[in-house]
Design a protein around this motif. Sequence first.
Motif, PDB file in Angstrom:
ATOM      1  N   PHE A 141       0.830  -1.201   0.000  1.00  0.00           N
ATOM      2  CA  PHE A 141       0.000   0.000   0.000  1.00  0.00           C
ATOM      3  C   PHE A 141       0.865   1.252   0.000  1.00  0.00           C
ATOM      4  N   TRP A 142       1.857   1.303   0.903  1.00  0.00           N
ATOM      5  CA  TRP A 142       2.698   2.495   1.011  1.00  0.00           C
ATOM      6  C   TRP A 142       3.610   2.660  -0.193  1.00  0.00           C
ATOM      7  N   GLY A 143       3.996   1.569  -0.802  1.00  0.00           N
ATOM      8  CA  GLY A 143       4.787   1.680  -2.030  1.00  0.00           C
ATOM      9  C   GLY A 143       3.997   2.344  -3.146  1.00  0.00           C
ATOM     10  N   GLY A 144       2.731   1.957  -3.280  1.00  0.00           N
ATOM     11  CA  GLY A 144       1.882   2.601  -4.269  1.00  0.00           C
ATOM     12  C   GLY A 144       1.610   4.051  -3.936  1.00  0.00           C
ATOM     13  N   VAL A 145       1.401   4.334  -2.642  1.00  0.00           N
ATOM     14  CA  VAL A 145       1.142   5.706  -2.206  1.00  0.00           C
ATOM     15  C   VAL A 145       2.353   6.599  -2.487  1.00  0.00           C
ATOM     16  N   ALA A 146       3.556   6.066  -2.241  1.00  0.00           N
ATOM     17  CA  ALA A 146       4.765   6.855  -2.442  1.00  0.00           C
ATOM     18  C   ALA A 146       4.864   7.378  -3.875  1.00  0.00           C
ATOM     19  N   ILE A 147       4.374   6.602  -4.826  1.00  0.00           N
ATOM     20  CA  ILE A 147       4.379   7.044  -6.225  1.00  0.00           C
ATOM     21  C   ILE A 147       3.143   7.877  -6.526  1.00  0.00           C
ATOM     22  N   ASN A 148       1.983   7.396  -6.117  1.00  0.00           N
ATOM     23  CA  ASN A 148       0.719   8.044  -6.478  1.00  0.00           C
ATOM     24  C   ASN A 148       0.608   9.459  -5.907  1.00  0.00           C
ATOM     25  N   TRP A 149       0.961   9.633  -4.630  1.00  0.00           N
ATOM     26  CA  TRP A 149       0.810  10.942  -3.987  1.00  0.00           C
ATOM     27  C   TRP A 149       1.715  11.989  -4.617  1.00  0.00           C
ATOM     28  N   PHE A 150       2.982  11.623  -4.818  1.00  0.00           N
ATOM     29  CA  PHE A 150       3.919  12.586  -5.403  1.00  0.00           C
ATOM     30  C   PHE A 150       3.628  12.812  -6.891  1.00  0.00           C
ATOM     31  N   ALA A 151       3.175  11.763  -7.572  1.00  0.00           N
ATOM     32  CA  ALA A 151       2.848  11.920  -8.996  1.00  0.00           C
ATOM     33  C   ALA A 151       1.673  12.865  -9.180  1.00  0.00           C
ATOM     34  N   TRP A 152       0.835  12.991  -8.170  1.00  0.00           N
ATOM     35  CA  TRP A 152      -0.282  13.942  -8.224  1.00  0.00           C
ATOM     36  C   TRP A 152       0.137  15.328  -7.727  1.00  0.00           C
ATOM     37  N   GLN A 153       0.750  15.381  -6.563  1.00  0.00           N
ATOM     38  CA  GLN A 153       1.001  16.662  -5.917  1.00  0.00           C
ATOM     39  C   GLN A 153       2.051  17.510  -6.639  1.00  0.00           C
ATOM     40  N   ILE A 154       3.111  16.910  -7.115  1.00  0.00           N
ATOM     41  CA  ILE A 154       4.155  17.702  -7.777  1.00  0.00           C
ATOM     42  C   ILE A 154       3.621  18.400  -9.028  1.00  0.00           C
ATOM     43  N   PRO A 155       2.935  17.686  -9.951  1.00  0.00           N
ATOM     44  CA  PRO A 155       2.357  18.397 -11.096  1.00  0.00           C
ATOM     45  C   PRO A 155       1.266  19.384 -10.697  1.00  0.00           C
ATOM     46  N   ALA A 156       0.491  19.059  -9.644  1.00  0.00           N
ATOM     47  CA  ALA A 156      -0.547  19.990  -9.192  1.00  0.00           C
ATOM     48  C   ALA A 156       0.075  21.300  -8.720  1.00  0.00           C
ATOM     49  N   VAL A 157       1.168  21.205  -7.967  1.00  0.00           N
ATOM     50  CA  VAL A 157       1.852  22.413  -7.501  1.00  0.00           C
ATOM     51  C   VAL A 157       2.419  23.188  -8.689  1.00  0.00           C
ATOM     52  N   ILE A 158       2.978  22.477  -9.659  1.00  0.00           N
ATOM     53  CA  ILE A 158       3.488  23.141 -10.865  1.00  0.00           C
ATOM     54  C   ILE A 158       2.356  23.865 -11.585  1.00  0.00           C
ATOM     55  N   GLY A 159       1.202  23.196 -11.691  1.00  0.00           N
ATOM     56  CA  GLY A 159       0.055  23.825 -12.337  1.00  0.00           C
ATOM     57  C   GLY A 159      -0.424  25.053 -11.594  1.00  0.00           C
ATOM     58  N   ILE A 160      -0.379  24.999 -10.256  1.00  0.00           N
ATOM     59  CA  ILE A 160      -0.803  26.142  -9.449  1.00  0.00           C
ATOM     60  C   ILE A 160       0.150  27.322  -9.643  1.00  0.00           C
ATOM     61  N   VAL A 161       1.443  27.040  -9.583  1.00  0.00           N
ATOM     62  CA  VAL A 161       2.444  28.106  -9.665  1.00  0.00           C
ATOM     63  C   VAL A 161       2.521  28.699 -11.074  1.00  0.00           C
TER      64      VAL A 161
END
Length: 249
Positions: A141-161
Amino acid sequence: MAEGLQALVRHPEFKRGAKDMLGITLGISAWGLVTGVAMVKSGLGVGLSLLMSFVVFAGSSQLASLPLIASGAPLWVLWATAFCVNLRFVIFSAQWRLYFAPLPRVQRLVLGYFAADLNYVAFLKRFPDLKPDPEQQLPYFWGGVAINWFAWQIPAVIGIVLADRIPTNWGLGFAGVLALLGLSYSLLKDRNSWVSAGVASCAAVAAYALPLRLNILVAIAAAVAVGLMMERWLPPAGSGGAGSGGRSA
């Protein structure tokens, strides 16, 4: 604590969970980028958009709520819309409870925050027997989260900025839909699952005009009802035994 984190990261199931999510990160990232841009261009501003991205962490409800925020809709309408769009997570959590019920409540609440559509599908594909095995399932579960969370949040922050420099007509959000479709297709292994998926698709389209994205809830309810009826009256081949996988599912 550091030793426990190192042991978790080195666990074979952690690496497998991360690897299983890597193949669909492009769609997740594109979806996150579009959501980040949409939040700023809906009038939230950079600060509130960042807060919403990290606190809410639910792309569908974010995108459904943004037009309401931009139009100045009442707060109760906003909450009701987000609630209805996210009702599918009630079903997800009920399924995950079969695996994680023995864990402490606080730990389950943390798992609930990181729960998402794609890691739910990947998790059930990896552990289809609905039997708790925390030593293997938690690292996965945490292995999938480690990829899924950052794969979402990093581009989202880029889109916001960089919202003012990214055109909204790129249509990148469709990549996220393709990622969901591709992963869902891999789970359609027998007649019952194909029929349930077909019923869900038809129900979603037929109920599209319902407010608050209730067509999603209608589609889930229809698929579950049809799946249960078919499992009872038309069980898949080889599922007659008491210990078979079809019976446990």
